[in-house]
Design a protein around this motif. Structure first.
Motif, mmCIF file in Angstrom:
data_model
loop_
_atom_site.group_PDB
_atom_site.id
_atom_site.type_symbol
_atom_site.label_atom_id
_atom_site.label_comp_id
_atom_site.label_asym_id
_atom_site.label_seq_id
_atom_site.Cartn_x
_atom_site.Cartn_y
_atom_site.Cartn_z
ATOM 1 N N MET A 1 0.856 -1.157 0.000
ATOM 2 C CA MET A 1 0.000 0.000 0.000
ATOM 3 C C MET A 1 0.902 1.220 0.000
ATOM 4 S SD MET A 1 -3.144 1.089 2.377
ATOM 5 C CE MET A 1 -2.285 1.413 3.865
ATOM 6 N N HIS A 2 0.578 2.178 -0.828
ATOM 7 C CA HIS A 2 1.416 3.362 -1.004
ATOM 8 C C HIS A 2 0.549 4.610 -0.876
ATOM 9 C CE1 HIS A 2 5.063 5.130 -3.182
ATOM 10 N NE2 HIS A 2 4.359 6.141 -2.720
ATOM 11 N N ILE A 3 0.804 5.394 0.177
ATOM 12 C CA ILE A 3 0.130 6.683 0.372
ATOM 13 C C ILE A 3 1.226 7.721 0.514
ATOM 14 C CG2 ILE A 3 -1.365 8.062 1.861
ATOM 15 C CD1 ILE A 3 -2.722 5.438 2.702
ATOM 16 N N GLU A 4 1.239 8.692 -0.409
ATOM 17 C CA GLU A 4 2.329 9.675 -0.390
ATOM 18 C C GLU A 4 1.844 11.041 -0.830
ATOM 19 O OE1 GLU A 4 6.830 10.327 -2.194
ATOM 20 O OE2 GLU A 4 5.736 8.497 -2.669
ATOM 21 N N GLY A 5 2.345 12.078 -0.125
ATOM 22 C CA GLY A 5 2.137 13.459 -0.541
ATOM 23 C C GLY A 5 0.687 13.893 -0.577
ATOM 24 N N ASN A 6 -0.089 13.505 0.422
ATOM 25 C CA ASN A 6 -1.492 13.897 0.481
ATOM 26 C C ASN A 6 -1.689 14.744 1.742
ATOM 27 O OD1 ASN A 6 -4.260 14.079 0.538
ATOM 28 N ND2 ASN A 6 -4.584 11.977 -0.122
ATOM 29 N N PRO A 7 -1.419 16.066 1.662
ATOM 30 C CA PRO A 7 -1.417 16.904 2.860
ATOM 31 C C PRO A 7 -2.775 17.037 3.547
ATOM 32 C CG PRO A 7 -1.187 18.252 0.891
ATOM 33 C CD PRO A 7 -1.105 16.814 0.459
ATOM 34 N N MET A 8 -3.855 16.747 2.878
ATOM 35 C CA MET A 8 -5.188 16.867 3.476
ATOM 36 C C MET A 8 -5.657 15.567 4.124
ATOM 37 S SD MET A 8 -5.681 19.992 2.945
ATOM 38 C CE MET A 8 -7.344 20.240 3.448
ATOM 39 N N LEU A 9 -4.955 14.474 3.902
ATOM 40 C CA LEU A 9 -5.355 13.176 4.439
ATOM 41 C C LEU A 9 -5.091 13.130 5.941
ATOM 42 C CD1 LEU A 9 -6.310 10.254 3.747
ATOM 43 C CD2 LEU A 9 -3.894 9.653 3.635
ATOM 44 N N SER A 10 -6.159 12.972 6.728
ATOM 45 C CA SER A 10 -5.999 12.932 8.187
ATOM 46 C C SER A 10 -6.344 11.566 8.763
ATOM 47 C CB SER A 10 -6.869 14.007 8.843
ATOM 48 O OG SER A 10 -8.230 13.764 8.562
ATOM 49 N N SER A 11 -6.936 10.701 7.953
ATOM 50 C CA SER A 11 -7.343 9.393 8.461
ATOM 51 C C SER A 11 -7.182 8.337 7.378
ATOM 52 C CB SER A 11 -8.807 9.435 8.910
ATOM 53 O OG SER A 11 -9.259 8.145 9.255
ATOM 54 N N THR B 1 2.241 -6.271 1.128
ATOM 55 C CA THR B 1 3.606 -6.657 0.794
ATOM 56 C C THR B 1 4.579 -5.520 1.066
ATOM 57 O OG1 THR B 1 3.254 -6.028 -1.506
ATOM 58 C CG2 THR B 1 2.932 -8.352 -0.947
ATOM 59 N N ASN B 2 4.091 -4.292 1.118
ATOM 60 C CA ASN B 2 4.931 -3.143 1.393
ATOM 61 C C ASN B 2 4.030 -2.002 1.858
ATOM 62 O OD1 ASN B 2 7.338 -1.764 1.610
ATOM 63 N ND2 ASN B 2 7.373 -1.135 -0.532
ATOM 64 N N LEU B 3 4.359 -1.388 2.970
ATOM 65 C CA LEU B 3 3.571 -0.293 3.519
ATOM 66 C C LEU B 3 4.370 0.993 3.390
ATOM 67 C CD1 LEU B 3 1.099 0.711 5.131
ATOM 68 C CD2 LEU B 3 2.381 0.182 7.203
ATOM 69 N N ILE B 4 3.846 1.941 2.625
ATOM 70 C CA ILE B 4 4.519 3.228 2.434
ATOM 71 C C ILE B 4 3.544 4.337 2.833
ATOM 72 C CG2 ILE B 4 5.593 4.803 0.778
ATOM 73 C CD1 ILE B 4 6.305 2.278 -0.889
ATOM 74 N N LEU B 5 3.918 5.094 3.865
ATOM 75 C CA LEU B 5 3.135 6.230 4.344
ATOM 76 C C LEU B 5 4.083 7.419 4.406
ATOM 77 C CD1 LEU B 5 1.290 4.416 7.285
ATOM 78 C CD2 LEU B 5 0.383 4.890 5.008
ATOM 79 N N LEU B 6 4.040 8.291 3.388
ATOM 80 C CA LEU B 6 5.020 9.369 3.261
ATOM 81 C C LEU B 6 4.370 10.737 3.057
ATOM 82 C CD1 LEU B 6 7.610 7.767 0.798
ATOM 83 C CD2 LEU B 6 7.949 8.258 3.220
ATOM 84 N N ASN B 7 4.897 11.724 3.773
ATOM 85 C CA ASN B 7 4.632 13.134 3.517
ATOM 86 C C ASN B 7 3.162 13.505 3.424
ATOM 87 O OD1 ASN B 7 7.461 13.528 3.423
ATOM 88 N ND2 ASN B 7 7.470 12.851 1.293
ATOM 89 N N SER B 8 2.373 12.969 4.324
ATOM 90 C CA SER B 8 0.963 13.355 4.455
ATOM 91 C C SER B 8 0.855 14.046 5.813
ATOM 92 C CB SER B 8 0.047 12.131 4.352
ATOM 93 O OG SER B 8 0.151 11.560 3.063
ATOM 94 N N ASN C 1 5.037 -8.452 12.474
ATOM 95 C CA ASN C 1 5.450 -9.651 11.750
ATOM 96 C C ASN C 1 6.632 -9.395 10.820
ATOM 97 O OD1 ASN C 1 3.524 -11.246 12.980
ATOM 98 N ND2 ASN C 1 2.016 -10.961 11.370
ATOM 99 N N GLY C 2 7.216 -8.185 10.907
ATOM 100 C CA GLY C 2 8.417 -7.882 10.128
ATOM 101 C C GLY C 2 8.169 -7.432 8.711
ATOM 102 N N GLY C 3 6.986 -6.892 8.427
ATOM 103 C CA GLY C 3 6.679 -6.436 7.076
ATOM 104 C C GLY C 3 7.540 -5.261 6.630
ATOM 105 N N ASN C 4 7.723 -5.106 5.310
ATOM 106 C CA ASN C 4 8.494 -3.996 4.743
ATOM 107 C C ASN C 4 7.698 -2.705 4.870
ATOM 108 O OD1 ASN C 4 10.664 -5.604 3.829
ATOM 109 N ND2 ASN C 4 9.481 -6.199 2.030
ATOM 110 N N TYR C 5 8.389 -1.608 5.188
ATOM 111 C CA TYR C 5 7.694 -0.341 5.383
ATOM 112 C C TYR C 5 8.616 0.840 5.095
ATOM 113 C CZ TYR C 5 10.427 -0.187 9.607
ATOM 114 O OH TYR C 5 11.485 -0.184 10.481
#
Length: 155
Positions: free
Chosen positions: A1-11, A24-31, A48-52
């Motif tokens: 899952m990839h969430i990036e650069g969403n300044p209005m996202l609060s939830s 398989t990969n968790l990306i939470l960037l610059n929100s 469980n040691g998932g990639n992030y």
């Protein structure tokens, strides 16, 4: 899952519907408004040691340490002395000498299964698990603005 650069996202509460086994990969960037990332399925995935990659979000989701602390898997000091047993649990899960404003049980998909009323007497608190299937569960405990998530197994 990839969430990036969403300044209005609060939830990202909708993430509760995602099976952590399918990530398989968790990306939470610059929100910059995103502060709550400690949903049970994210906690399961990280434990469980998932990639992030987690960075640049608001307090509570700024980095993996923030998220793990909110999940109760890091070094947070909120009720660090909470003792709960047995784990795995067959019938009753006991919380020893606990105070909380509210608590809830979540399954590994992040679905809220049961909510519990305020406990302020500092005594033991028992939760009847007889109607739950075998599996991994999370108990989310809220006291004021602090949150602790405990992971346990139902046998």
């Amino acid at each position: 899952m990839h969430i990036e650069g969403n300044p209005m996202l609060s939830s990202i509460s909708g993430i509760q519907n995602i099976d952590p086994e399918l990530l398989t990969n968790l990306i939470l960037l610059n929100s910059q408004s995103l502060s709550a990332c400690s949903y049970p399925n994210i906690c399961t995935y990280l434990s469980n040691g998932g990639n992030y990659t987690i960075s640049g979000n608001s307090l509570g989701c700024q980095n993996v340490t923030d998220v793990l602390n909110a999940c109760g898997l890091g070094n947070a000091d909120f009720n660090s002395g909470i003792r709960y047993y047995p784990n795995p649990v067959a019938r009753y899960l006991t919380l020893e000498e606990v105070d909380f404003d509210n608590a809830a049980i979540y399954n590994s998909l992040g679905q809220n299964l049961e909510t519990f009323p305020k406990a302020t007497d500092g005594h033991n608190y028992q939760i009847d698990m007889v109607n739950y299937e075998k599996g991994i569960y999370f108990l989310k405990i809220v006291q004021g603005t602090k949150v602790k998530v405990l992971k346990f197994l139902k046998s």
